[in-house]
Design a protein around this motif. Structure first.
Motif, mmCIF file in Angstrom:
data_model
loop_
_atom_site.group_PDB
_atom_site.id
_atom_site.type_symbol
_atom_site.label_atom_id
_atom_site.label_comp_id
_atom_site.label_asym_id
_atom_site.label_seq_id
_atom_site.Cartn_x
_atom_site.Cartn_y
_atom_site.Cartn_z
ATOM 1 N N ALA A 117 0.810 -1.221 0.000
ATOM 2 C CA ALA A 117 0.000 0.000 0.000
ATOM 3 C C ALA A 117 0.841 1.267 0.000
ATOM 4 C CB ALA A 117 -0.950 0.004 1.199
ATOM 5 N N ALA A 118 2.138 1.144 0.282
ATOM 6 C CA ALA A 118 3.004 2.318 0.298
ATOM 7 C C ALA A 118 3.253 2.870 -1.101
ATOM 8 C CB ALA A 118 4.340 1.970 0.961
ATOM 9 N N ARG A 119 3.137 2.017 -2.133
ATOM 10 C CA ARG A 119 3.446 2.451 -3.496
ATOM 11 C C ARG A 119 2.505 3.579 -3.919
ATOM 12 N NH1 ARG A 119 6.844 0.907 -7.082
ATOM 13 N NH2 ARG A 119 7.439 -0.835 -5.714
ATOM 14 N N GLY A 120 3.116 4.676 -4.365
ATOM 15 C CA GLY A 120 2.346 5.836 -4.778
ATOM 16 C C GLY A 120 1.900 6.713 -3.629
ATOM 17 N N GLY A 121 2.296 6.369 -2.405
ATOM 18 C CA GLY A 121 1.848 7.106 -1.233
ATOM 19 C C GLY A 121 2.778 8.233 -0.826
ATOM 20 N N THR A 122 2.435 8.857 0.297
ATOM 21 C CA THR A 122 3.223 9.953 0.867
ATOM 22 C C THR A 122 3.759 9.525 2.223
ATOM 23 O OG1 THR A 122 1.897 11.662 -0.240
ATOM 24 C CG2 THR A 122 3.160 12.342 1.695
ATOM 25 N N ALA A 123 5.045 9.769 2.454
ATOM 26 C CA ALA A 123 5.664 9.485 3.747
ATOM 27 C C ALA A 123 5.904 10.799 4.481
ATOM 28 C CB ALA A 123 6.979 8.731 3.561
ATOM 29 N N TYR A 124 5.341 10.891 5.663
ATOM 30 C CA TYR A 124 5.565 12.035 6.544
ATOM 31 C C TYR A 124 6.583 11.603 7.587
ATOM 32 C CZ TYR A 124 1.356 13.904 4.367
ATOM 33 O OH TYR A 124 0.440 14.367 3.455
ATOM 34 N N VAL A 125 7.733 12.269 7.604
ATOM 35 C CA VAL A 125 8.839 11.868 8.473
ATOM 36 C C VAL A 125 9.281 13.086 9.283
ATOM 37 C CG1 VAL A 125 11.044 10.666 8.572
ATOM 38 C CG2 VAL A 125 9.560 10.333 6.593
ATOM 39 N N SER A 126 9.523 12.895 10.574
ATOM 40 C CA SER A 126 9.824 14.043 11.438
ATOM 41 C C SER A 126 11.246 14.571 11.305
ATOM 42 C CB SER A 126 9.544 13.685 12.905
ATOM 43 O OG SER A 126 10.422 12.678 13.369
#
Length: 367
Positions: free
Chosen positions: A65-74
């Motif tokens: 499900a990560a493919r094409g998604g957005t990662a929010y990282v601190s």
């Protein structure tokens, strides 16, 4: 995704990262949230000991499900090969289309290289959101990387007239149970709890986190120039667990050094300054040992030496509604100040009641 969505999901990533405070040194306590089509598909934070990293944990939960998604990282994803592969590389391999992070990682092995790696692979990178919050959360890591020492929080529990004990040394308890519970929560968010030799001799403290349902314990750190600490006290009896560290002068008695090493304590020899350990090289040694956040609980001589050397980043003052008089023991030892301009200054961040006491939080004044 809207700007409001970015702010909300990055806020969640920051809050997840705080779960690791006090547990991830020498690595930063990072949080990560992965979304796809506005829905959270993965969450993670840096695990105890500093790995796996937050991004790896979130990607494992998200799966395909990560493919094409957005990662929010601190914090900027790492770009170097250490004990684990780069997180930026893992995000690319998982097919992440966009990364939102507040600030760069100033570690010389990263320093923008993570963002550059992502952009080179066609990943959209957005920065500059919730910067102040990220700087606050990662302050210990950033200070360690920039100055080579841990962030130092000094806690003072004192009476209305600035005393920490009666003339006979009685200090338990100036503040109430609610304030003491807050102290345990603060201990848990730091890598180490530090006291001076006088406090260790007078109070025989355990320096542990208690009554919060927390399994991990910070390093229990004592500063003792002469290493003249009770060999039958709580710290000595529990030193075999590896969490007792002692900073001592290079001229400490070799027999005492051998005795404490035999008990299982980690000893760190640093330069002396008069009757005390010099705080600057001591903190440099602690930073080199991997500590990023130290919670100092006094006593007066250690607190004064740290303040006098301008090495206190945050100040927590727990004020109780009682007076002990001039014969009581002062919160700070002598600092040798002749002019107000020489005094260390702090900026008030917050004031809040806590049971029958008042807690004030202060930050080092800018400049």
């Amino acid at each position: 995704m809207t700007a409001q969505d970015d702010d909300r999901f990055l806020g969640l990533a920051l809050s997840l990262g705080r779960r690791g405070l006090g547990r991830t040194a020498p690595n930063p306590a990072v949080g990560c949230v992965i979304t796809r089509a506005g829905r959270i598909v993965g969450r993670g934070w840096t695990q105890p000991g500093g790995r796996p990293h937050a991004e790896v944990m979130a990607l494992a939960q998200a799966g395909a499900a990560a493919r094409g998604g957005t990662a929010y990282v601190s914090l900027e994803p790492c770009a170097h090969h250490g004990k684990t592969p780069p997180c930026a590389e893992a995000l690319i391999a998982a097919g992440i289309a966009r990364v939102v992070a507040p600030i760069e990682d100033i570690d010389t092995r990263v320093g923008g290289a993570g963002f550059a790696m992502l952009r080179a692979a066609g990943v959209e990178v957005t920065t500059g959101l919730r910067v102040a919050e990220a700087m606050e959360d990662h302050a210990g890591f950033l200070i360690n990387r920039e100055h080579g020492r841990p962030l130092v929080t000094l806690k003072l529990a004192l009476s209305l007239d600035g005393r920490i004990a009666t003339a006979t040394g009685e200090s338990q308890w100036i503040t109430g149970p609610e304030a003491r519970r807050q102290v345990h929560a603060m201990r848990a968010r730091h890598d180490a709890v530090m006291v001076g030799a006088g406090t260790a001799r007078a109070d025989d403290p355990a320096l542990t986190v208690r009554d919060l349902g927390i399994s991990h314990q910070p390093v229990r750190l004592v500063v003792s120039r002469r290493l003249d600490l009770p060999l039958m006290g709580q710290l000595a009896r529990t030193a075999a667990d590896g969490t007792v560290w002692i900073c001592h002068g290079r001229d400490a008695d070799p027999q005492l050094i051998e005795a404490w090493q035999g008990l299982g304590a980690r000893l760190i020899a640093v330069e002396g300054r008069g009757r005390q350990v010099d705080p600057a090289p001591m903190l440099t040694a602690l930073g080199a040992a991997g500590l990023t956040r130290v919670f100092c609980e006094g006593g007066g001589a250690l607190a004064a030496s740290l303040l006098g050397a301008d090495l206190v980043d945050r100040l927590v003052v727990m004020g109780a509604g009682l007076a002990l008089g001039a014969e009581g023991q002062p919160a700070l030892g002598a600092m040798g100040l002749d002019r107000l301009a020489e005094a260390p200054r702090f900026t008030l961040r917050d004031t809040r009641p806590c049971g029958g006491d008042v807690i004030t939080l202060w930050d080092r004044a800018p400049g």
